[in-house]
Write a protein that holds these residues in place. Structure first.
Motif, mmCIF file in Angstrom:
data_model
loop_
_atom_site.group_PDB
_atom_site.id
_atom_site.type_symbol
_atom_site.label_atom_id
_atom_site.label_comp_id
_atom_site.label_asym_id
_atom_site.label_seq_id
_atom_site.Cartn_x
_atom_site.Cartn_y
_atom_site.Cartn_z
ATOM 1 N N ASP A 30 0.824 -1.205 0.000
ATOM 2 C CA ASP A 30 0.000 0.000 0.000
ATOM 3 C C ASP A 30 0.858 1.255 0.000
ATOM 4 O O ASP A 30 1.852 1.339 0.720
ATOM 5 N N ARG A 31 0.425 2.207 -0.825
ATOM 6 C CA ARG A 31 1.018 3.550 -0.825
ATOM 7 C C ARG A 31 0.011 4.463 -0.140
ATOM 8 O O ARG A 31 -1.035 4.787 -0.697
ATOM 9 N N ALA A 32 0.342 4.881 1.054
ATOM 10 C CA ALA A 32 -0.579 5.615 1.924
ATOM 11 C C ALA A 32 -1.105 6.907 1.331
ATOM 12 O O ALA A 32 -2.206 7.344 1.662
ATOM 13 N N GLU A 33 -0.354 7.524 0.412
ATOM 14 C CA GLU A 33 -0.762 8.826 -0.123
ATOM 15 C C GLU A 33 -1.862 8.724 -1.182
ATOM 16 O O GLU A 33 -2.431 9.738 -1.586
ATOM 17 N N ILE A 34 -2.180 7.525 -1.625
ATOM 18 C CA ILE A 34 -3.199 7.353 -2.659
ATOM 19 C C ILE A 34 -4.595 7.460 -2.040
ATOM 20 O O ILE A 34 -4.915 6.745 -1.086
ATOM 21 N N VAL A 35 -5.403 8.354 -2.580
ATOM 22 C CA VAL A 35 -6.784 8.522 -2.111
ATOM 23 C C VAL A 35 -7.614 7.369 -2.654
ATOM 24 O O VAL A 35 -7.515 7.028 -3.831
ATOM 25 N N ARG A 36 -8.400 6.765 -1.757
ATOM 26 C CA ARG A 36 -9.272 5.653 -2.126
ATOM 27 C C ARG A 36 -10.447 5.596 -1.162
ATOM 28 O O ARG A 36 -10.428 6.239 -0.110
ATOM 29 N N PRO A 37 -11.487 4.792 -1.486
ATOM 30 C CA PRO A 37 -12.604 4.655 -0.549
ATOM 31 C C PRO A 37 -12.152 3.904 0.706
ATOM 32 O O PRO A 37 -11.496 2.863 0.600
ATOM 33 N N VAL A 38 -12.484 4.460 1.851
ATOM 34 C CA VAL A 38 -12.246 3.791 3.130
ATOM 35 C C VAL A 38 -13.617 3.607 3.768
ATOM 36 O O VAL A 38 -14.364 4.568 3.943
#
Length: 119
Positions: A30-38
């Motif tokens: 995982d790349r933490a800076e990527i915006v995704r649905p949480v």
């Protein structure tokens, strides 16, 4: 809406569990800076979940679904777009604990898919 303060001890308890989830995400690339649905979920009675569902957008969430588990408990699943860096997840957890207090529901955690930047 003004949300209640969360006990620092309760926040630290949840944060300890969050760190395990974050470590697992990182192990999976995982790349933490990527915006995704949480996604987050809450358990509670129908009345409390109805109110939370009605006000979810004001709190920054989109309603996904309501589901009954094998024990007959009802869960409301919400989602929002964000990163998974430590500060963002700690902020999400604090907000969810505030929702727990304000709406008299039980916060049941968060989840998302690992994002490595390749599709």
């Amino acid at each position: 809406m003004t949300l209640p303060e969360v006990s620092p001890a309760r926040l630290e308890e949840e944060w300890a569990a969050d760190k395990d989830v974050l470590a697992s995400l990182r192990e999976n690339g995982d790349r933490a800076e990527i915006v995704r649905p949480v996604d987050v979920s809450f358990r509670g009675d129908d009345e409390a979940l109805d109110k939370l569902e009605e006000e979810a957008a004001e709190l920054g969430f989109e309603v996904i679904e309501r589901e009954e588990d094998e024990d007959g408990e009802v869960c409301l699943f919400l989602s929002r777009e964000q990163t998974t860096d430590d500060a963002a997840i700690k902020g999400l957890t604090k907000l969810c604990l505030q929702i727990e207090l304000a709406y008299e529901v039980e916060y049941d955690g968060w989840g998302c898919t690992a994002e490595d930047g390749t599709e």
